[in-house]
Scaffold this active site. Structure first.
Site, PDB file in Angstrom:
ATOM      1  CB  CYS A 115      -0.962  -0.043   1.184  1.00  0.00           C
ATOM      2  SG  CYS A 115      -2.354   1.086   1.076  1.00  0.00           S
ATOM      3  CG  HIS A 116       0.016   4.801   2.051  1.00  0.00           C
ATOM      4  ND1 HIS A 116      -1.218   4.197   2.017  1.00  0.00           N
ATOM      5  CD2 HIS A 116      -0.195   6.099   1.740  1.00  0.00           C
ATOM      6  CE1 HIS A 116      -2.142   5.083   1.713  1.00  0.00           C
ATOM      7  NE2 HIS A 116      -1.551   6.254   1.531  1.00  0.00           N
TER       8      HIS A 116
END
Length: 187
Positions: A115-116
């Protein structure tokens, strides 16, 4: 060397951290959790709700931490996992996170980002010329870091395995464990 290091902080997305921790343990590796300090970190749960323009965030579980970033000897680890959530935004500012992340990239050791998570290697210039997945709204940041963004659940680029977020974790986990086992196999 059957250990995998997981870099977290407060506001790490719960599934992004817990799923990889359990998966590498299931594969026979020890998962050590590192953060700014040894105190437990507050994980968060991100979800997408129809009445919200962005993802929502709720408190999740507290995750015990095994060691501080400053205590990490990266030579003890076969692989690195950087979960998503908001934590990558600020842990990437820590000099020891940079030292650890650069160590794994310099030695072509397995690095998994969720994700991030790619925000960490991106800020150090480690994604130049690489293919990566990331949370959709980060595409411009990844391109500005020199990466090619791939919209798939398990993007493997050499030693690096990335995904867009927690819905991709089954595919990401299979790919990451495969890269980890291949890297850990005796020559």
């Amino acid at each position: 060397m059957n250990k995998v290091l997981v870099l977290v902080g407060d506001a790490t997305e719960e599934l992004d951290a817990m799923y990889p921790i359990f998966r590498v343990r299931e594969a026979g590796y020890r998962a050590d959790v590192a953060a700014l300090t040894r105190r437990d970190v507050q994980l968060v749960i991100h979800d997408f709700e129809p009445e919200s323009d962005a993802y929502t965030e709720k408190n999740g579980r507290r995750l015990p931490v095994d060691l501080a970033f400053s205590e990490v000897d990266p030579t003890e680890y076969a692989g690195l996992v950087i979960p998503g959530g908001r934590a990558p935004e600020y842990i990437r500012l820590d000099a020891d996170v940079r030292r650890i992340t650069e160590y794994f990239f310099a030695r072509d050791l397995p690095v998994g980002t969720v994700c991030h998570g790619p925000q960490v290697p991106a800020v150090y210039g480690l994604l130049k010329g690489r293919r990566t997945a990331a949370f959709g709204p980060l595409a411009g940041d990844m391109v500005n870091a020199g990466a090619t963004v791939v919209d798939e659940p398990d993007v493997v680029d050499g030693n690096m395995v990335s995904c867009r977020g927690w819905p991709d974790l089954p595919e990401w986990s299979r790919a990451f464990v495969s890269v980890l086992e291949r890297s850990s196999a005796p020559a």
